[in-house]
Design an enzyme around this catalytic site. Structure first.
Site, PDB file in Angstrom:
ATOM      1  N   ASN A 148       3.445  -0.579   1.814  1.00 23.05           N
ATOM      2  CA  ASN A 148       2.803  -0.900   0.533  1.00 23.05           C
ATOM      3  C   ASN A 148       3.841  -0.655  -0.552  1.00 23.05           C
ATOM      4  OD1 ASN A 148       1.285  -1.078  -1.779  1.00 23.05           O
ATOM      5  ND2 ASN A 148       0.058   0.768  -1.378  1.00 23.05           N
ATOM      6  N   LYS A 164       3.697  -1.300  -3.648  1.00 17.21           N
ATOM      7  CA  LYS A 164       3.130  -1.003  -4.972  1.00 17.21           C
ATOM      8  C   LYS A 164       3.850  -1.838  -6.039  1.00 17.21           C
ATOM      9  CE  LYS A 164       1.730   3.399  -3.152  1.00 17.21           C
ATOM     10  NZ  LYS A 164       1.424   4.808  -3.358  1.00 17.21           N
ATOM     11  N   HIS A 190      -7.370   0.513  -2.539  1.00 17.12           N
ATOM     12  CA  HIS A 190      -6.368   1.582  -2.578  1.00 17.12           C
ATOM     13  C   HIS A 190      -6.764   2.611  -3.649  1.00 17.12           C
ATOM     14  CE1 HIS A 190      -2.607   3.690  -3.256  1.00 17.12           C
ATOM     15  NE2 HIS A 190      -2.263   3.301  -2.039  1.00 17.12           N
ATOM     16  N   GLU A 208      -5.155   4.095  -5.838  1.00 20.91           N
ATOM     17  CA  GLU A 208      -4.614   3.846  -7.191  1.00 20.91           C
ATOM     18  C   GLU A 208      -5.450   2.798  -7.916  1.00 20.91           C
ATOM     19  OE1 GLU A 208      -0.588   3.183  -5.920  1.00 20.91           O
ATOM     20  OE2 GLU A 208      -0.450   5.304  -5.400  1.00 20.91           O
ATOM     21  N   GLU A 240      -6.305   7.397   3.593  1.00 18.71           N
ATOM     22  CA  GLU A 240      -5.232   7.869   2.726  1.00 18.71           C
ATOM     23  C   GLU A 240      -5.762   9.001   1.837  1.00 18.71           C
ATOM     24  OE1 GLU A 240      -2.022   4.637   2.280  1.00 18.71           O
ATOM     25  OE2 GLU A 240      -3.422   4.418   0.644  1.00 18.71           O
ATOM     26  N   GLY A 267       2.168   9.856  -2.360  1.00 19.64           N
ATOM     27  CA  GLY A 267       3.286   9.967  -3.291  1.00 19.64           C
ATOM     28  C   GLY A 267       3.628  11.400  -3.693  1.00 19.64           C
ATOM     29  N   SER A 271       2.454  10.007   2.153  1.00 15.79           N
ATOM     30  CA  SER A 271       3.735  10.653   2.441  1.00 15.79           C
ATOM     31  C   SER A 271       4.146  10.574   3.917  1.00 15.79           C
ATOM     32  CB  SER A 271       3.728  12.104   1.947  1.00 15.79           C
ATOM     33  OG  SER A 271       3.541  12.133   0.539  1.00 15.79           O
TER      34      SER A 271
HETATM   35  P1  PGA Z   1       3.145   7.144  -0.009  1.00 16.94           P
HETATM   36  O1  PGA Z   1       2.014   6.050  -0.381  1.00 16.94           O
HETATM   37  O2  PGA Z   1       3.590   6.845   1.385  1.00 16.94           O
HETATM   38  O3  PGA Z   1       4.208   6.951  -1.027  1.00 16.94           O
HETATM   39  O4  PGA Z   1       2.470   8.491  -0.113  1.00 16.94           O
HETATM   40  C1  PGA Z   1       1.078   5.603   0.566  1.00 16.94           C
HETATM   41  C2  PGA Z   1       0.125   4.623  -0.075  1.00 16.94           C
HETATM   42  O5  PGA Z   1      -0.286   4.858  -1.218  1.00 16.94           O
HETATM   43  O6  PGA Z   1      -0.254   3.603   0.537  1.00 16.94           O
END
Ligand code: PGA
Length: 257
Positions: A9, A11, A95, A97, A168, A174, A214
């Site tokens: 992803n 983003k 997601h 976010e 997630e 992140g 992560s």
């Molecule tokens: P990350 O993000 O691996 O940077 O923690 C995962 C995601 O939000 O899909």
């Protein structure tokens, strides 16, 4: 047996030139991958160019969101049909976010899933996950149950066969803090139990459930060793071809025959 899927992803990262450069390098490095599902999810405008580079490979391309109407006066929105017309095969829905910054709710997630399933071949990757506060208050299971129940509301078993789930935990996205393999496995198993209750055992067993938060080359193996973790939805560590490919190669060696 469920195959392992490694999905990136991206983003809001990478210009078209950067996305194209990544796709070319990826294409050149995954020639020998046969058993692992690979997906990259660039921003909307990079979908078509990335698809044109990856179309002869085993890697699929996905969008990061969609709107639930198919066309009309919805300035700035992109429909499932448009995503499909870019050659993409996947779309991330719900997601955290999107939930946190853009007003996504379980109801809009449900509408987006249903619209996606009206296309011929797009696969929704449906994200669920609790915040740190919810986990600390002991509400994790309730939150996941609501997201699964309301997000997948009204879907038939046949529709459910097209869906990929991603667990997630918001506190791991992140942040550099990964859920431990035990924490992740506990929730993955719980999601599978919910799917069994809501649909049936066959659907529960067949649905791929990816872990995100992560995940990186140093922890992906122990996560994938868990019986109910079927891959990763990877943000930060998917932005560099080398670490993304490293995770794909680890997954390939762990193929569940
Ligand atoms: P990350 O993000 O691996 O940077 O923690 C995962 C995601 O939000 O899909």
């Amino acid at each position: 047996m469920r195959k392992i899927i490694i999905a990136g992803n991206w983003k809001m990262n990478k210009t078209n030139a950067e996305a194209v450069a990544f796709a070319k390098e990826l294409r050149d490095k995954i020639g020998k991958i046969e058993k692992t599902g690979i997906v990259v999810c660039p921003n909307y405008i990079a979908l078509a160019p990335v698809n044109s580079i990856l179309k002869e490979t085993c890697a699929g391309v996905g969008a990061q969101d969609l709107y639930w109407e198919s066309s009309g006066a919805f300035t700035g929105q992109v429909s499932a049909e448009m995503i499909e017309s870019s050659g993409s095969e996947y779309v991330i829905i719900g997601h955290s976010e999107r939930r946190q910054y853009f007003g996504e709710t379980d109801e809009t997630v449900n509408k987006k899933i249903k619209r996606t399933l009206t296309t011929c071949c797009l696969t929704p990757i449906v994200c669920v996950g609790e915040t740190l506060e919810q986990r600390e208050q002991g509400e994790m299971k309730e939150v996941i149950k609501t997201q699964i129940t309301e997000g997948l509301l009204g879907l038939s078993s046949t529709q459910m066969e097209r869906i990929v789930i991603a667990y997630e935990p918001v506190w791991a996205i992140g942040t550099g803090v990964t859920a431990s393999k035990e924490q992740a496995e506990e929730v993955h198993l719980y999601i599978r139990e919910l799917l069994k209750e809501k649909f049936d055992e066959q659907i529960a067993e067949a649905t791929p459930i990816l872990y995100g938060g992560s995940a990186k080359p140093t922890n992906i193996k122990e996560l994938l060793e868990q019986p109910n973790i079927d891959g990763g939805l990877i943000g930060g560590a998917s932005l560099k071809v080398d670490s993304f490919v490293e995770m794909i190669e680890i997954a390939e060696q762990m193929f569940r025959g």
